[in-house]
Motif scaffolding. Structure first.
Motif, PDB file in Angstrom:
ATOM      1  N   THR A 385     -16.593 -24.587  15.140  1.00 37.53           N
ATOM      2  CA  THR A 385     -16.985 -25.183  13.861  1.00 37.53           C
ATOM      3  C   THR A 385     -18.133 -24.389  13.245  1.00 37.53           C
ATOM      4  OG1 THR A 385     -18.525 -26.705  14.938  1.00 37.53           O
ATOM      5  CG2 THR A 385     -16.274 -27.480  14.589  1.00 37.53           C
ATOM      6  N   LYS A 386     -18.323 -24.586  11.947  1.00 40.80           N
ATOM      7  CA  LYS A 386     -19.402 -23.930  11.216  1.00 40.80           C
ATOM      8  C   LYS A 386     -19.832 -24.837  10.069  1.00 40.80           C
ATOM      9  CE  LYS A 386     -16.547 -21.489   7.813  1.00 40.80           C
ATOM     10  NZ  LYS A 386     -17.165 -22.200   6.675  1.00 40.80           N
ATOM     11  N   GLY A 387     -21.024 -24.597   9.568  1.00 39.69           N
ATOM     12  CA  GLY A 387     -21.514 -25.359   8.424  1.00 39.69           C
ATOM     13  C   GLY A 387     -20.964 -24.815   7.119  1.00 39.69           C
ATOM     14  N   GLU A 388     -21.158 -25.577   6.049  1.00 38.18           N
ATOM     15  CA  GLU A 388     -20.682 -25.153   4.735  1.00 38.18           C
ATOM     16  C   GLU A 388     -21.761 -24.318   4.042  1.00 38.18           C
ATOM     17  OE1 GLU A 388     -17.862 -27.984   2.538  1.00 38.18           O
ATOM     18  OE2 GLU A 388     -19.223 -29.353   3.560  1.00 38.18           O
ATOM     19  N   SER A 389     -21.318 -23.363   3.237  1.00 37.07           N
ATOM     20  CA  SER A 389     -22.232 -22.526   2.463  1.00 37.07           C
ATOM     21  C   SER A 389     -21.507 -22.045   1.222  1.00 37.07           C
ATOM     22  CB  SER A 389     -22.706 -21.327   3.295  1.00 37.07           C
ATOM     23  OG  SER A 389     -21.639 -20.411   3.512  1.00 37.07           O
ATOM     24  N   ILE A 390     -22.233 -21.314   0.365  1.00 35.99           N
ATOM     25  CA  ILE A 390     -21.610 -20.804  -0.857  1.00 35.99           C
ATOM     26  C   ILE A 390     -20.508 -19.797  -0.535  1.00 35.99           C
ATOM     27  CG2 ILE A 390     -23.168 -18.857  -1.198  1.00 35.99           C
ATOM     28  CD1 ILE A 390     -23.135 -19.592  -4.219  1.00 35.99           C
ATOM     29  N   GLU A 391     -20.555 -19.220   0.661  1.00 28.93           N
ATOM     30  CA  GLU A 391     -19.518 -18.273   1.057  1.00 28.93           C
ATOM     31  C   GLU A 391     -18.179 -18.955   1.304  1.00 28.93           C
ATOM     32  OE1 GLU A 391     -20.687 -15.431   4.077  1.00 28.93           O
ATOM     33  OE2 GLU A 391     -22.782 -15.664   3.499  1.00 28.93           O
ATOM     34  N   ASP A 392     -18.169 -20.287   1.302  1.00 26.14           N
ATOM     35  CA  ASP A 392     -16.904 -21.012   1.443  1.00 26.14           C
ATOM     36  C   ASP A 392     -16.089 -20.983   0.155  1.00 26.14           C
ATOM     37  OD1 ASP A 392     -17.462 -21.612   4.026  1.00 26.14           O
ATOM     38  OD2 ASP A 392     -18.166 -23.639   3.643  1.00 26.14           O
ATOM     39  N   LEU A 393     -16.673 -20.503  -0.921  1.00 28.32           N
ATOM     40  CA  LEU A 393     -15.922 -20.337  -2.164  1.00 28.32           C
ATOM     41  C   LEU A 393     -15.142 -19.029  -2.126  1.00 28.32           C
ATOM     42  CD1 LEU A 393     -18.714 -21.570  -4.513  1.00 28.32           C
ATOM     43  CD2 LEU A 393     -16.445 -22.577  -4.429  1.00 28.32           C
ATOM     44  N   SER A 394     -14.306 -18.824  -3.126  1.00 26.49           N
ATOM     45  CA  SER A 394     -13.469 -17.628  -3.175  1.00 26.49           C
ATOM     46  C   SER A 394     -14.317 -16.360  -3.108  1.00 26.49           C
ATOM     47  CB  SER A 394     -12.647 -17.614  -4.465  1.00 26.49           C
ATOM     48  OG  SER A 394     -12.020 -16.358  -4.642  1.00 26.49           O
ATOM     49  N   PRO A 395     -13.961 -15.423  -2.231  1.00 28.47           N
ATOM     50  CA  PRO A 395     -14.740 -14.169  -2.150  1.00 28.47           C
ATOM     51  C   PRO A 395     -14.618 -13.325  -3.411  1.00 28.47           C
ATOM     52  CG  PRO A 395     -12.734 -14.038  -0.824  1.00 28.47           C
ATOM     53  CD  PRO A 395     -12.857 -15.462  -1.279  1.00 28.47           C
ATOM     54  N   LYS A 396     -13.703 -13.682  -4.308  1.00 32.05           N
ATOM     55  CA  LYS A 396     -13.555 -12.934  -5.553  1.00 32.05           C
ATOM     56  C   LYS A 396     -14.614 -13.309  -6.583  1.00 32.05           C
ATOM     57  CE  LYS A 396      -8.526 -12.747  -4.910  1.00 32.05           C
ATOM     58  NZ  LYS A 396      -7.216 -13.182  -5.452  1.00 32.05           N
ATOM     59  N   GLN A 397     -15.311 -14.425  -6.359  1.00 33.08           N
ATOM     60  CA  GLN A 397     -16.318 -14.873  -7.313  1.00 33.08           C
ATOM     61  C   GLN A 397     -17.541 -13.958  -7.264  1.00 33.08           C
ATOM     62  OE1 GLN A 397     -16.186 -17.178  -9.545  1.00 33.08           O
ATOM     63  NE2 GLN A 397     -14.511 -18.538  -8.975  1.00 33.08           N
ATOM     64  N   PRO A 398     -18.021 -13.464  -8.405  1.00 31.55           N
ATOM     65  CA  PRO A 398     -19.178 -12.546  -8.409  1.00 31.55           C
ATOM     66  C   PRO A 398     -20.421 -13.136  -7.756  1.00 31.55           C
ATOM     67  CG  PRO A 398     -18.073 -12.519 -10.540  1.00 31.55           C
ATOM     68  CD  PRO A 398     -17.458 -13.630  -9.756  1.00 31.55           C
ATOM     69  N   ILE A 399     -20.702 -14.420  -7.980  1.00 29.69           N
ATOM     70  CA  ILE A 399     -21.916 -15.015  -7.414  1.00 29.69           C
ATOM     71  C   ILE A 399     -21.813 -15.111  -5.900  1.00 29.69           C
ATOM     72  CG2 ILE A 399     -23.312 -17.122  -7.344  1.00 29.69           C
ATOM     73  CD1 ILE A 399     -22.815 -17.477 -10.284  1.00 29.69           C
ATOM     74  N   VAL A 400     -20.611 -15.343  -5.393  1.00 34.19           N
ATOM     75  CA  VAL A 400     -20.417 -15.349  -3.934  1.00 34.19           C
ATOM     76  C   VAL A 400     -20.704 -13.966  -3.372  1.00 34.19           C
ATOM     77  CG1 VAL A 400     -18.741 -15.682  -2.087  1.00 34.19           C
ATOM     78  CG2 VAL A 400     -18.742 -17.225  -4.053  1.00 34.19           C
ATOM     79  N   GLN A 401     -20.192 -12.935  -4.032  1.00 29.06           N
ATOM     80  CA  GLN A 401     -20.449 -11.565  -3.584  1.00 29.06           C
ATOM     81  C   GLN A 401     -21.940 -11.250  -3.630  1.00 29.06           C
ATOM     82  OE1 GLN A 401     -18.030  -9.263  -6.259  1.00 29.06           O
ATOM     83  NE2 GLN A 401     -16.087 -10.004  -5.400  1.00 29.06           N
ATOM     84  N   THR A 402     -22.621 -11.751  -4.657  1.00 36.38           N
ATOM     85  CA  THR A 402     -24.067 -11.523  -4.772  1.00 36.38           C
ATOM     86  C   THR A 402     -24.821 -12.203  -3.645  1.00 36.38           C
ATOM     87  OG1 THR A 402     -23.844 -11.432  -7.173  1.00 36.38           O
ATOM     88  CG2 THR A 402     -26.058 -11.753  -6.295  1.00 36.38           C
ATOM     89  N   MET A 403     -24.460 -13.462  -3.359  1.00 41.66           N
ATOM     90  CA  MET A 403     -25.150 -14.198  -2.310  1.00 41.66           C
ATOM     91  C   MET A 403     -24.941 -13.539  -0.947  1.00 41.66           C
ATOM     92  SD  MET A 403     -27.222 -16.641  -1.771  1.00 41.66           S
ATOM     93  CE  MET A 403     -27.152 -17.698  -3.207  1.00 41.66           C
ATOM     94  N   VAL A 404     -23.760 -13.023  -0.711  1.00 40.20           N
ATOM     95  CA  VAL A 404     -23.510 -12.312   0.545  1.00 40.20           C
ATOM     96  C   VAL A 404     -24.393 -11.069   0.631  1.00 40.20           C
ATOM     97  CG1 VAL A 404     -21.791 -10.990   1.845  1.00 40.20           C
ATOM     98  CG2 VAL A 404     -21.157 -13.172   0.814  1.00 40.20           C
ATOM     99  N   ALA A 405     -24.499 -10.323  -0.482  1.00 38.29           N
ATOM    100  CA  ALA A 405     -25.335  -9.118  -0.497  1.00 38.29           C
ATOM    101  C   ALA A 405     -26.801  -9.469  -0.247  1.00 38.29           C
ATOM    102  CB  ALA A 405     -25.178  -8.393  -1.831  1.00 38.29           C
ATOM    103  N   ILE A 406     -27.277 -10.562  -0.870  1.00 39.43           N
ATOM    104  CA  ILE A 406     -28.676 -10.968  -0.680  1.00 39.43           C
ATOM    105  C   ILE A 406     -28.918 -11.409   0.756  1.00 39.43           C
ATOM    106  CG2 ILE A 406     -30.434 -12.651  -1.348  1.00 39.43           C
ATOM    107  CD1 ILE A 406     -29.206 -12.664  -4.149  1.00 39.43           C
ATOM    108  N   SER A 407     -27.995 -12.193   1.316  1.00 35.48           N
ATOM    109  CA  SER A 407     -28.187 -12.690   2.685  1.00 35.48           C
ATOM    110  C   SER A 407     -28.211 -11.559   3.695  1.00 35.48           C
ATOM    111  CB  SER A 407     -27.089 -13.700   3.037  1.00 35.48           C
ATOM    112  OG  SER A 407     -25.816 -13.078   3.049  1.00 35.48           O
TER     113      SER A 407
END
Length: 731
Positions: A385-407
């Motif tokens: 199991t894992k917790g929920e995060s913004i990365e649970d949204l579509s990886p095609k979304q620009p903000i998701v890609q940004t959050m991954v880069a920042i993390s």
């Protein structure tokens, strides 16, 4: 000629009363739905707060912060700039954001440990809860900086932009779901009934039951505050059970009518058979949903209360207003027939052929069915199991890609832990000395990182010390860092303060405490759901073997669903089809929630099939013949009901969050397996092998109340006009 029938059972008495007072029953249902809806608008629905949803140490920390009177924290945003020649872009970002009315303060840029990225953080003015509505111009501003500096990567993410993405994506997905679910359900019912009026009744009953249940939830939220996704779960469960209950009831009434029963007797038989099954099934589902209360978690408690209300409302409507409508419509329920689809008999020929094969070779059928289910369930042995995060949204979304880069570049900025310290005072030399000790211990641990920042409440009695964690915030590395922080670093530094209370929170800590809460509640939830389901089946069918078989078959269905979830979402299969990126685990609340929902919904089919089999057995049929007749006559309606559930659940897989995709895929796959391999193959095969042992009840349990599965005795026959005995042939 009027006659009196022997009406037995709560469901039959309710149906007959509604049929005799159909105008009152119909108007009463409409008044009930409208009344609770209006009342809910007046009193409002109470939503769960952060402290309501907390557990363990992080929950205590949240309460301390809420009681400390901290000023409202503004929404925070981050802009990452990556590239070799990024200094000009960083300056442009700072200059472009400074002075804008939506921006509060812009901090000095940070440089990543590897020197490959810079981060500009800033706060937004105004209410943080509505910041997502004002973040659009800032996203445009940052996009303008990117346009002026094409040689580097410039992108924004944060509280407001993430909320905007999730809100917009969910709103779009739910709008699509709302537009598709009802037409899809109606389309399946049109095929199942072949008549427009009969197809509209289940949809109408389900929708009004959902509306009424949402109204009732406003009052119930005083006991169990709601969470954001509660309404979605109500729609999911309400549409499934509401349509199914109505479908079973109408199909039985129409079948009896086609077999020559007059309208009164057809309705009575449907009430004493399908109505009784709805009552038993609904009670079983409600019992299963009540298992969520044992988690003592606000999300599960909200889901439990909501699903109990929507199932209870659907049962109420099926036992009251539905018989009244059927009585008022009579044979006109088959009005507006669809050429080529309307059939006088609903028995599925394909399923009858399968059933003949299964009953001819029950041992082989059992081995094959169990083998298939075991193969599907095998990946569940590796479930994580894992917790929920913004990365649970579509990886095609620009903000998701940004959050991954920042993390990846600035993990301490994205997932810090927070140490909440309550003492007589958190100002002055003693606290400063403790803070210095904390900084030294954090650096020495190699698991805790700068920046270390401190917030103090106006009274000076509570401090919140944020500190970065090693790892990505959800992996084992971050969890070990939290454990070190809780066991040695935080109490060692701040525990020396007079009258101090120290508690650690943050996203990682909250996820750990939530998982521990679920782990602690598992024995209670499983014991309650399995135990009471067994007892309900035992009382309903007066058979220990039938009750055990029902529980075991449902567990096989749940295990297979778990296996498919692991195969798809944990192992990352079908990522492009379902538009997700695997996080290496299943959303932490999903396994327990799926167990409860699936166990409850699976009982729908099990109770209806077993009731029809028990009818045949009580008429004196041999077990194999009763199984053949019971399953053969319910195969068509079970298939139709399963198609409705699978279609509705599958639509949830189109929503943007991984958790909703998991919910849709898990439920759809499990219901499909349940209606095919479980009910059409494994159940008849096992019952054929057991024979008369299916109905075994120890003597010491003979005190159990007897639930009659006999049909009501036929009234004295009198000649009737042909139109009263037959329905109009299909067009």
């Amino acid at each position: 000629m009027k006659h009196r029938e022997n009406v037995t059972g709560f469901a039959a008495r309710a149906a007959m009363w509604s049929a005799r007072h159909r105008t009152l029953a119909i108007i009463g249902w409409i008044a009930f739905v409208v009344g609770v809806t209006v009342l809910s608008g007046q009193i409002g629905t109470r939503e769960a707060t952060d402290s309501d949803q907390g557990h363990g140490e992080s929950g205590r920390a949240t309460v301390l912060v809420e009681q400390a009177g901290f000023p409202v924290q503004p929404a925070g945003e981050m802009v990452i700039v990556q590239g070799a020649d990024r200094d000009a872009a960083v300056a442009d970002v700072t200059r472009s954001l400074t002075g804008r009315p939506e921006v509060g303060a812009v901090a000095e840029p940070l440089t990543s440990p590897d020197g490959q990225a810079s981060l500009v953080t800033f706060t937004m003015t105004g209410d943080p809860d509505t910041a997502k509505e004002r973040v659009g111009p800032l996203l445009d501003t940052v996009a303008g900086v990117q346009g002026r500096h094409p040689g580097v990567y410039v992108a924004q993410a944060g509280d407001a932009s993430g909320s905007k993405l999730i809100g917009d994506s969910l709103d779009e997905g739910l709008s699509r779901l709302s537009m598709l679910s009802i037409p899809v359900t109606l389309g399946i019912l049109l095929v199942a009934f072949g008549a427009v009026v009969a197809a509209l009744l289940p949809v109408g009953l389900a929708l009004t039951a959902i509306v009424a249940a949402i109204g009732l939830l406003a009052g119930a939220s005083r006991l169990a505050p709601t969470v954001d996704t509660t309404a979605h779960v109500m729609l999911l469960v309400g549409l499934a059970v509401g349509v199914d209950y109505c479908l079973f009831y109408i199909r039985r009434e129409r079948d009896e009518r086609r077999n020559g029963a007059d309208p009164h007797r057809a309705l009575l038989i449907a009430a004493q058979t399908s109505g009784r099954s709805i009552w038993i099934s609904g009670l079983t589902v409600i019992v299963a949903m009540a298992g969520m209360f044992f988690t003592m978690d606000a999300t599960f408690t909200s889901f439990g209360m909501a699903t109990i209300l929507v199932v209870a409302t659907a049962v109420l409507g099926s036992l009251t207003v539905l018989p009244a409508l059927l009585s008022a419509l009579g044979d006109r329920v088959d009005a507006i027939k669809i050429p080529g689809l309307y059939r006088r008999h609903s028995e599925g020929r394909a399923w009858r052929w399968v059933l003949r094969v299964v009953l001819a070779k029950p041992l082989i059928s059992t081995v094959v069915a169990v083998g298939v289910l075991a193969a599907l369930a095998a990946p569940a042995l590796d479930l994580r199991t894992k917790g929920e995060s913004i990365e649970d949204l579509s990886p095609k979304q620009p903000i998701v890609q940004t959050m991954v880069a920042i993390s990846r570049a600035f993990p301490a900025e994205v997932v810090p832990a927070e140490v909440v310290v309550k003492a007589q005072t958190v100002r002055g030399p003693q606290f400063e000395a403790a803070l210095a000790d904390f900084r030294r211990a954090a650096a020495a641990s190699k698991q805790l990182r700068e920046p270390i920042e401190v917030r103090v409440n106006p009274a000076g009695t509570v401090a919140v010390v944020s500190v970065g964690l090693a790892g990505n915030g959800s992996d084992r590395t971050s969890e070990r860092a939290v454990e070190t922080l809780r066991t040695t670093v935080a109490p060692g530094a701040f525990g020396k303060l007079a009258g101090s209370t120290v508690a650690v929170t943050g996203d990682t800590a909250q996820g750990m405490d939530f998982n521990q809460r679920l782990t602690d509640s598992l024995p209670w939830v499983f014991g309650f759901v399995l135990g009471l389901a067994f007892l309900l089946l035992l009382v309903s069918f007066r058979s220990v073997v039938v009750a055990v078989t029902g529980v075991v078959l449902n567990l096989l269905s749940v295990a297979a669903a778990y296996g498919m979830l692991v195969f798809v979402f944990q192992y990352g299969n079908f990522e492009s089809v379902l538009d997700f990126k695997s996080g290496g685990g299943i959303t932490n609340w999903m396994p327990l929630f799926l167990f409860i929902i699936l166990f409850g919904l699976s009982m729908d089919y099990h109770v209806f099939v077993l009731s029809r089999i028990r009818e045949g057995h009580d008429r004196g049929l041999a077990t194999k013949q009763a199984v053949s007749e019971g399953i053969g006559r319910t195969a068509g309606v079970i298939t139709s009901a399963a198609m409705v559930m699978v279609a509705v659940f599958a639509l949830f897989a189109t929503l943007p969050l991984i958790s909703t995709k998991e919910l849709g895929v898990g439920l759809a796959a499990a219901v499909l397996l349940d209606a095919t391999i479980i009910r059409a193959v494994l159940l008849p095969a096992v019952m054929a092998l057991l024979g008369d042992k299916n109905w075994w009840l120890p003597r010491w349990l003979n005190w159990l109340p007897a639930v009659s599965h006999d049909l009501p005795p036929a009234p004295p026959t009198t000649p009737q006009p042909r139109e009263d005995r037959e329905l109009t042939p299909a067009l």
